[in-house]
Design a protein around this motif. Structure first.
Motif, PDB file in Angstrom:
ATOM      1  N   ALA A 228     -25.404 -16.863  -3.128  1.00 12.99           N
ATOM      2  CA  ALA A 228     -25.433 -15.569  -2.437  1.00 12.99           C
ATOM      3  C   ALA A 228     -24.654 -15.651  -1.129  1.00 12.99           C
ATOM      4  O   ALA A 228     -23.901 -14.731  -0.775  1.00 12.99           O
ATOM      5  N   ASN A 232     -20.974 -13.676  -0.334  1.00 14.63           N
ATOM      6  CA  ASN A 232     -20.848 -12.769   0.795  1.00 14.63           C
ATOM      7  C   ASN A 232     -19.783 -13.230   1.784  1.00 14.63           C
ATOM      8  O   ASN A 232     -19.039 -12.409   2.338  1.00 14.63           O
ATOM      9  N   ARG A 246     -24.831 -11.047 -13.484  1.00 16.22           N
ATOM     10  CA  ARG A 246     -25.837 -12.102 -13.319  1.00 16.22           C
ATOM     11  C   ARG A 246     -25.944 -12.986 -14.554  1.00 16.22           C
ATOM     12  O   ARG A 246     -26.085 -14.210 -14.451  1.00 16.22           O
ATOM     13  N   ASP A 265     -35.514 -19.147  -4.528  1.00  9.49           N
ATOM     14  CA  ASP A 265     -34.483 -18.343  -5.163  1.00  9.49           C
ATOM     15  C   ASP A 265     -33.261 -19.236  -5.375  1.00  9.49           C
ATOM     16  O   ASP A 265     -32.633 -19.672  -4.410  1.00  9.49           O
ATOM     17  N   TRP A 267     -30.298 -18.661  -6.190  1.00 14.51           N
ATOM     18  CA  TRP A 267     -29.050 -18.119  -5.669  1.00 14.51           C
ATOM     19  C   TRP A 267     -28.940 -18.275  -4.155  1.00 14.51           C
ATOM     20  O   TRP A 267     -27.858 -18.110  -3.595  1.00 14.51           O
ATOM     21  N   VAL A 312     -24.394  -7.166  -7.615  1.00 11.67           N
ATOM     22  CA  VAL A 312     -24.802  -7.920  -8.805  1.00 11.67           C
ATOM     23  C   VAL A 312     -25.536  -6.959  -9.736  1.00 11.67           C
ATOM     24  O   VAL A 312     -26.591  -6.421  -9.380  1.00 11.67           O
ATOM     25  N   GLU A 315     -26.551  -3.790  -8.053  1.00  9.91           N
ATOM     26  CA  GLU A 315     -27.385  -3.831  -6.850  1.00  9.91           C
ATOM     27  C   GLU A 315     -26.757  -4.743  -5.793  1.00  9.91           C
ATOM     28  O   GLU A 315     -26.203  -5.796  -6.106  1.00  9.91           O
ATOM     29  N   LEU A 317     -26.194  -7.470  -3.013  1.00 14.43           N
ATOM     30  CA  LEU A 317     -26.714  -8.815  -2.762  1.00 14.43           C
ATOM     31  C   LEU A 317     -26.390  -9.180  -1.324  1.00 14.43           C
ATOM     32  O   LEU A 317     -25.221  -9.250  -0.941  1.00 14.43           O
ATOM     33  N   GLU A 318     -27.414  -9.420  -0.517  1.00 14.43           N
ATOM     34  CA  GLU A 318     -27.209  -9.729   0.898  1.00 14.43           C
ATOM     35  C   GLU A 318     -27.112 -11.240   1.107  1.00 14.43           C
ATOM     36  O   GLU A 318     -27.568 -12.037   0.299  1.00 14.43           O
ATOM     37  N   HIS A 319     -26.522 -11.604   2.229  1.00 13.13           N
ATOM     38  CA  HIS A 319     -26.473 -13.011   2.621  1.00 13.13           C
ATOM     39  C   HIS A 319     -27.891 -13.453   2.997  1.00 13.13           C
ATOM     40  O   HIS A 319     -28.569 -12.788   3.759  1.00 13.13           O
TER      41      HIS A 319
END
Length: 338
Positions: A228, A232, A246, A265, A267, A312, A315, A317-319
């Protein structure tokens, strides 16, 4: 600033970026958040350089720990597409480290450097009263090549296709299952699969292989903040949108089970050994074939599009704010000491 791991972007932009010493025209690429290396112009040639801590984990065995540490150091130059050629290394050894243990570390580093064509040119080695494993020094890797051959960290362009080698969390899972496997309430074969991931944490040769095989626009090793974070950082550098599937992301055996058990997580967890690549569409087949010839797992996971951010399956995906493997390590280590 984050409590553990690298400083965050806001601290970097407020306190580091405005204060970089003398402004010199020979600095072609200077410090940037999320960028692995710098570039100095020397008489028309590019000197690519990167500095990292030296991390030696005795529980891995000193030979394997040294090889792991060296690959982490050299990788930040290798992702430029320029082969690392020189190394400056400083060891601040703990008093508890014996001469024989350090000899194993040094001889392993020598052998791997010799195989990669890297010369150790200077350094410092001494014992001190305060240092402790794993952080036992720092090193600067260097490589020399043509400016035009550099794979820039911000080089992804609309239409490029995104490749990922190995997969998320291989480093975190490999380390945690090797160091604390007896604490994981998982079947023995699953733990063994997870421990085998430690053989996939080496990416220097993969990076150089990919760069030589086809037009790679950008390349990033997947370290703190995991996949992730890498997605980013590369997307922000390119001022583009990364659209990810994904289901296309490879997940190596044992990884998901250990992450589920530790509530990590995958990712967001560090995954040295994995590379994120933005490749010109004409070069994807050649890059994949070259990596597969090395028995490296590689998959196409998405595309570079106009826009911004990472999406993804539709949706955002934030850092990650923090790498979850740090807390998992601390909790497991505390439990082991009880």
């Amino acid at each position: 600033m984050s409590d553990l791991g690298k400083i965050d972007r806001s601290f970097f932009e407020r306190h580091v970026a405005p204060n970089l010493g003398a402004a010199r025209s020979d600095v072609a690429v200077g410090p940037q958040h999320g960028v692995d290396f710098g570039v100095i112009d020397i008489g028309g040639q590019a000197l690519v350089t990167a500095t990292d801590p030296v991390s030696i984990l005795p529980a891995l065995g000193f030979e394997r720990a040294a090889r792991f540490a060296l690959d982490l150091i050299l990788a930040d130059v290798a992702v430029s597409g320029i082969a690392p050629s020189h190394l400056s290394i400083c060891f601040t050894l703990p008093e508890t480290m014996t001469d024989d243990e350090f000899a194993t570390v040094w001889e392993t580093i020598h052998a791997e450097c010799a195989d990669l064509g890297v010369a150790v040119v200077t350094g410092h080695t001494a014992r001190y009263s305060d240092p402790s494993h794993p952080w036992v020094g720092a090193a600067t890797a260097m490589g020399v090549g043509d400016h035009d051959a550099i794979v820039r960290p911000d080089g992804a362009r609309e239409g490029d296709r995104l490749l990922l080698t190995t997969g998320p969390a291989v480093e975190s899972v490999g380390l945690l299952s090797t160091l604390f496997g007896d604490q994981l309430e998982l079947p023995a074969d699953v733990v063994a699969d997870a421990q085998a991931r430690l053989e996939e944490v080496y990416c220097v040769r993969d990076a150089l292989t990919a760069a030589a095989a086809g037009p790679v626009r950008a390349m990033h090793d997947v370290t703190e903040g995991g996949l992730a974070g890498a997605l980013n950082e590369m997307a922000a550098g390119a001022d583009a949108r990364f659209t990810i599937d994904r289901d296309a992301v490879p997940m190596r055996p044992g990884v998901q089970a250990v992450c589920d058990t530790l509530e990590i997580d995958p990712w967001a967890a560090t995954s040295s050994g994995s590379l994120l690549l933005a490749v010109d569409s004409d070069g994807v087949d050649a890059v994949c074939a070259a990596l597969e010839d090395r028995d490296t797992v590689v998959a196409e996971i998405g595309r570079v599009e106009s826009g911004s951010g990472v999406v993804v399956d539709g949706e955002a995906l934030e850092h990650p704010d923090v790498d979850p493997s740090w807390d998992a390590y601390a909790e497991l280590a505390d439990a082991a000491d009880e």
